[in-house]
Design a protein around this motif. Sequence first.
Motif, PDB file in Angstrom:
ATOM      1  N   THR A   1     100.760  24.121 -10.848  1.00 50.56           N
ATOM      2  CA  THR A   1     102.079  24.432 -11.152  1.00 50.56           C
ATOM      3  C   THR A   1     102.136  25.445 -12.049  1.00 50.56           C
ATOM      4  N   LYS A   2     101.516  25.537 -13.260  1.00 48.35           N
ATOM      5  CA  LYS A   2     101.345  26.625 -13.943  1.00 48.35           C
ATOM      6  C   LYS A   2     101.168  27.908 -13.560  1.00 48.35           C
TER       7      LYS A   2
ATOM      8  N   ASN B   1     103.800  29.032 -11.162  1.00 43.98           N
ATOM      9  CA  ASN B   1     104.802  29.506 -12.032  1.00 43.98           C
ATOM     10  C   ASN B   1     104.588  31.162 -12.441  1.00 43.98           C
TER      11      ASN B   1
ATOM     12  N   TYR C   1     106.718  35.113 -11.243  1.00 47.81           N
ATOM     13  CA  TYR C   1     106.876  35.776 -12.374  1.00 47.81           C
ATOM     14  C   TYR C   1     106.641  37.106 -12.107  1.00 47.81           C
TER      15      TYR C   1
ATOM     16  N   LYS D   1     109.836  32.386  -5.125  1.00 44.17           N
ATOM     17  CA  LYS D   1     110.245  31.165  -5.813  1.00 44.17           C
ATOM     18  C   LYS D   1     110.925  30.194  -4.851  1.00 44.17           C
TER      19      LYS D   1
ATOM     20  N   TYR E   1     108.166  28.332  -3.279  1.00 46.96           N
ATOM     21  CA  TYR E   1     107.458  27.247  -4.370  1.00 46.96           C
ATOM     22  C   TYR E   1     108.403  25.984  -4.546  1.00 46.96           C
TER      23      TYR E   1
END
Length: 129
Positions: A80-81, A84, A88, A94, A97
Amino acid sequence: MKEDKRTNRINLHLNKKELDLFKNKAKNYNQMASMIRDAVAQFDDKGTVKRIESLNKLADLITEFNHEISKQGVNLNQITKRANELIYKGALDKEYYEEIILPHVSDLKKVMATMKKQQSDIFKRLLKI
């Protein structure tokens, strides 16, 4: 045919605490001797040892499995990190996701939490045995 008469005796020396324990255990019996005979008839030292060994092995397996679930939770958090970070940087859409990846990750986390709860409940029940 009548049961064999009980003509043999055993003298048993108990301290106050032990006597109280015997009396407490014998409350559901007409006589303390009946409770003692039942307890001796039901007691199986080898069987008890085997059951305890089996319970210990099962507890070890549950602990190991629980640890593995925790590791997989860490992996999901890292995924998940990283997703993200990619959003970015513009390397991951996005919307994709949020609509595709995140729901699956959330479902997996719920399943893992449920499994850990079930294992905890099983472990607690085992401790009561």
